[in-house]
Design an enzyme around this catalytic site. Structure first.
Site, PDB file in Angstrom:
ATOM      1  N   TYR A  38     -29.825  15.259   9.146  1.00 36.64           N
ATOM      2  CA  TYR A  38     -31.225  15.476   8.760  1.00 36.64           C
ATOM      3  C   TYR A  38     -32.023  14.176   8.924  1.00 36.64           C
ATOM      4  CZ  TYR A  38     -35.430  16.900   6.421  1.00 36.64           C
ATOM      5  OH  TYR A  38     -36.756  17.177   6.167  1.00 36.64           O
ATOM      6  N   GLY A  93     -39.578  11.854   2.953  1.00 36.44           N
ATOM      7  CA  GLY A  93     -39.314  12.762   1.838  1.00 36.44           C
ATOM      8  C   GLY A  93     -37.828  12.906   1.564  1.00 36.44           C
ATOM      9  N   SER A 120     -44.148   9.990   0.016  1.00 29.10           N
ATOM     10  CA  SER A 120     -44.294  11.279   0.695  1.00 29.10           C
ATOM     11  C   SER A 120     -44.630  12.390  -0.297  1.00 29.10           C
ATOM     12  CB  SER A 120     -42.968  11.608   1.390  1.00 29.10           C
ATOM     13  OG  SER A 120     -42.918  12.979   1.722  1.00 29.10           O
ATOM     14  N   TYR A 144     -49.020  16.178   2.614  1.00 24.44           N
ATOM     15  CA  TYR A 144     -48.792  17.387   3.397  1.00 24.44           C
ATOM     16  C   TYR A 144     -49.806  18.385   2.875  1.00 24.44           C
ATOM     17  CZ  TYR A 144     -44.541  16.035   5.884  1.00 24.44           C
ATOM     18  OH  TYR A 144     -43.648  15.439   6.729  1.00 24.44           O
ATOM     19  N   THR A 170     -50.584  13.665   7.173  1.00 21.60           N
ATOM     20  CA  THR A 170     -49.676  13.888   8.303  1.00 21.60           C
ATOM     21  C   THR A 170     -50.056  15.188   9.008  1.00 21.60           C
ATOM     22  OG1 THR A 170     -47.964  12.642   7.202  1.00 21.60           O
ATOM     23  CG2 THR A 170     -47.242  14.134   8.940  1.00 21.60           C
ATOM     24  N   LYS A 252     -52.147  10.647  10.428  1.00 22.59           N
ATOM     25  CA  LYS A 252     -50.842  10.251  10.982  1.00 22.59           C
ATOM     26  C   LYS A 252     -50.345  11.319  11.952  1.00 22.59           C
ATOM     27  CE  LYS A 252     -46.120   9.065   9.411  1.00 22.59           C
ATOM     28  NZ  LYS A 252     -45.210  10.211   9.475  1.00 22.59           N
ATOM     29  N   HIS A 276     -43.554  11.081  14.496  1.00 26.97           N
ATOM     30  CA  HIS A 276     -42.694  11.475  13.370  1.00 26.97           C
ATOM     31  C   HIS A 276     -41.239  11.063  13.640  1.00 26.97           C
ATOM     32  CE1 HIS A 276     -43.325  14.226   9.765  1.00 26.97           C
ATOM     33  NE2 HIS A 276     -42.024  14.037   9.701  1.00 26.97           N
TER      34      HIS A 276
HETATM   35  C1  FNR Z   1     -39.675  11.387   7.896  1.00 26.63           C
HETATM   36  N1  FNR Z   1     -41.026  11.273   8.192  1.00 26.63           N
HETATM   37  C2  FNR Z   1     -41.968  11.800   7.329  1.00 26.63           C
HETATM   38  N2  FNR Z   1     -43.290  11.642   7.576  1.00 26.63           N
HETATM   39  C3  FNR Z   1     -44.219  12.106   6.721  1.00 26.63           C
HETATM   40  O1  FNR Z   1     -45.411  11.938   6.973  1.00 26.63           O
HETATM   41  N3  FNR Z   1     -43.820  12.742   5.574  1.00 26.63           N
HETATM   42  C4  FNR Z   1     -42.522  12.955   5.255  1.00 26.63           C
HETATM   43  O2  FNR Z   1     -42.205  13.514   4.227  1.00 26.63           O
HETATM   44  C5  FNR Z   1     -41.545  12.503   6.177  1.00 26.63           C
HETATM   45  N4  FNR Z   1     -40.227  12.702   5.930  1.00 26.63           N
HETATM   46  C6  FNR Z   1     -39.274  12.146   6.754  1.00 26.63           C
HETATM   47  C7  FNR Z   1     -37.934  12.297   6.449  1.00 26.63           C
HETATM   48  C8  FNR Z   1     -36.966  11.657   7.225  1.00 26.63           C
HETATM   49  C9  FNR Z   1     -35.527  11.794   6.845  1.00 26.63           C
HETATM   50  C10 FNR Z   1     -37.372  10.853   8.325  1.00 26.63           C
HETATM   51  C11 FNR Z   1     -36.354  10.106   9.154  1.00 26.63           C
HETATM   52  C12 FNR Z   1     -38.695  10.739   8.655  1.00 26.63           C
HETATM   53  C13 FNR Z   1     -41.480  10.509   9.361  1.00 26.63           C
HETATM   54  C14 FNR Z   1     -41.695   9.032   9.026  1.00 26.63           C
HETATM   55  O3  FNR Z   1     -42.810   8.854   8.204  1.00 26.63           O
HETATM   56  C15 FNR Z   1     -41.919   8.177  10.285  1.00 26.63           C
HETATM   57  O4  FNR Z   1     -42.974   8.730  11.047  1.00 26.63           O
HETATM   58  C16 FNR Z   1     -40.682   8.048  11.155  1.00 26.63           C
HETATM   59  O5  FNR Z   1     -39.501   7.967  10.392  1.00 26.63           O
HETATM   60  C17 FNR Z   1     -40.813   6.799  12.014  1.00 26.63           C
HETATM   61  O6  FNR Z   1     -39.818   6.712  12.928  1.00 26.63           O
HETATM   62  P1  FNR Z   1     -38.471   5.834  12.738  1.00 26.63           P
HETATM   63  O7  FNR Z   1     -38.877   4.472  12.182  1.00 26.63           O
HETATM   64  O8  FNR Z   1     -37.603   6.594  11.803  1.00 26.63           O
HETATM   65  O9  FNR Z   1     -37.956   5.767  14.128  1.00 26.63           O
END
Ligand code: FNR
Length: 380
Positions: A38, A93, A120, A144, A170, A252, A276
């Site tokens: 995940y 999250g 988040s 969200y 987002t 975003k 994302h």
């Molecule tokens: C996320 N991301 C994310 N973004 C957001 O706006 N709300 C959220 O709840 C989440 N949840 C989430 C869970 C997990 C497990 C991951 C890995 C990512 C996206 C996050 O904000 C971000 O855009 C990316 O993780 C950036 O990329 P890298 O640094 O993981 O490569």
């Protein structure tokens, strides 16, 4: 730098990793298949996730010499606040699937390291608890956009009341993407009650339930699944958010320059260029590859931030040199969390900051605010 080497002479084999790939490997060892995939996985064939890394690799730094880099400045200014470095924790999250302390641990590390924390909507802990942990440390809230406007309005109010100083909206997740490993593992944290902490404590959300979430958590989660995403939204709906908060609003998930124009036209206060972390559209453009054109459209009108694929200090330098004011760090912090809770996240952030500082100095630059594309070449 010498201090770093001196403190690293600890022979303890359990010492926290330095190498990014080792953080990921150690996280793999401590997480079950479901949570690991995940966090680490992307949409479809993960081509976007790979494109993020390739985009960084395509740009090369061309260092300058003899420019007195003894004193350096990593601080930035955003919306009238000064932040200690151009890094923030990306909103992530469901962190309780990674570590039992979840968001409380990563928020604690952020406060300790002076790195703003973006909480988040899908946190496992309510935003008020995260805020309490952070005291006066800087934090933003990620929204969200719920189908129920009353819930959205309530989230904005709660964020204002608990000291979040900007709202990150987002846009790229009106529904969950096709994520092959999660489908294979039949693993979606929300359905087992993870990541709904902000909802089950929300008065507007709870007022629509026939019974309280404590009495009947399953029905509450079912209601959540019906209202979470909002694919019917259009640009005109941004006005609703502006009506209901006085905080700066950052959008975003912007990748197309035409959307950057629309963001400006609809009064966004900032843009976060992001895919994302490759978790939504498979086969999409790498986030860094989208950045120059978007910065070209936006100019100095509003700040542009970016995330997706930042793994090392040089990545941060490249993003800033291409016009980002700051970057968000996602998975690296989550591997730190998996391996060692708040200390792991703090270590990851500290290492990234030191790496960024050294790389900037060795490239002949002394201020993150002055970085520009004159120190980069693109290799085709
Ligand atoms: C996320 N991301 C994310 N973004 C957001 O706006 N709300 C959220 O709840 C989440 N949840 C989430 C869970 C997990 C497990 C991951 C890995 C990512 C996206 C996050 O904000 C971000 O855009 C990316 O993780 C950036 O990329 P890298 O640094 O993981 O490569």
């Amino acid at each position: 730098q010498f201090k770093v080497y001196q403190t690293m002479t600890d022979p303890n084999p359990d010492r926290l990793p330095v190498v990014y790939e080792e953080w990921e490997k150690r996280a793999r060892e401590v997480l079950e298949d479901g949570p690991y995939h995940y966090v680490a996985g992307g949409a479809g064939g993960e081509s976007t996730m790979n494109a993020n890394l390739e985009a960084f690799n395509r740009w090369k730094i061309v260092p300058r010499m003899l420019r007195n880099v003894e004193e350096r400045d990593l601080t930035i200014e955003l919306f009238g606040e000064t932040y200690q470095s151009p890094m923030m924790q990306a909103p992530v999250g469901v962190q309780s699937i990674i570590h039992s302390d979840g968001e409380i641990a990563s928020a604690k590390a952020s406060a300790e390291m002076g790195v703003p924390y973006i909480a988040s909507s899908a946190s496992t802990k309510p935003m008020e608890e995260i805020a309490k942990e952070m005291g006066d440390a800087p934090r933003w809230f990620q929204l969200y956009w719920n189908k129920d406007p009353e819930v959205t309005r309530s989230f904005l109010k709660r964020a204002e009341l608990s000291g979040y100083s900007a709202i990150v909206v987002t846009l790229d997740t009106p529904m969950m993407a096709w994520r092959e490993y999660d489908l294979k593992n039949v693993y979606l944290p929300f359905l087992i009650g993870e990541g709904v902490g902000n909802y089950l404590t929300d008065p507007a959300f709870c007022s629509k339930l026939p019974t309280s979430p404590k009495e009947d958590p399953t029905s509450a989660i079912m209601h959540w699944t019906k209202t979470f995403g909002n694919p019917g939204l259009t640009w005109e709906d941004i006005a609703f958010l502006k009506e209901h908060t006085t905080l700066p609003i950052l959008l975003k998930g912007i990748l197309h320059p035409e959307d950057a124009k629309l963001a400006l036209a609809h009064g966004a206060d900032g843009i976060i260029v992001s895919n994302h972390g490759g978790r939504q559209v498979d086969g999409a453009i790498g986030a860094l590859a989208a950045l120059p054109q978007i910065c070209g459209v936006v100019g100095d009108k509003i700040p542009v931030l970016m995330d997706s694929g930042i793994r090392r200090g040089s990545d941060i330098i490249k993003a800033l040199a291409l016009g980002a004011k700051a970057v968000l760090i996602g998975r690296p912090c989550m591997y730190g969390l998996a391996v060692a809770g708040d200390q792991g996240v703090a270590e990851v952030l500290q290492n990234l900051k030191a790496d960024m500082d050294l790389t900037m100095a060795l490239a002949g630059e002394k201020s993150v605010r002055e970085l520009n594309s004159s120190i980069l070449v693109e290799s085709k």
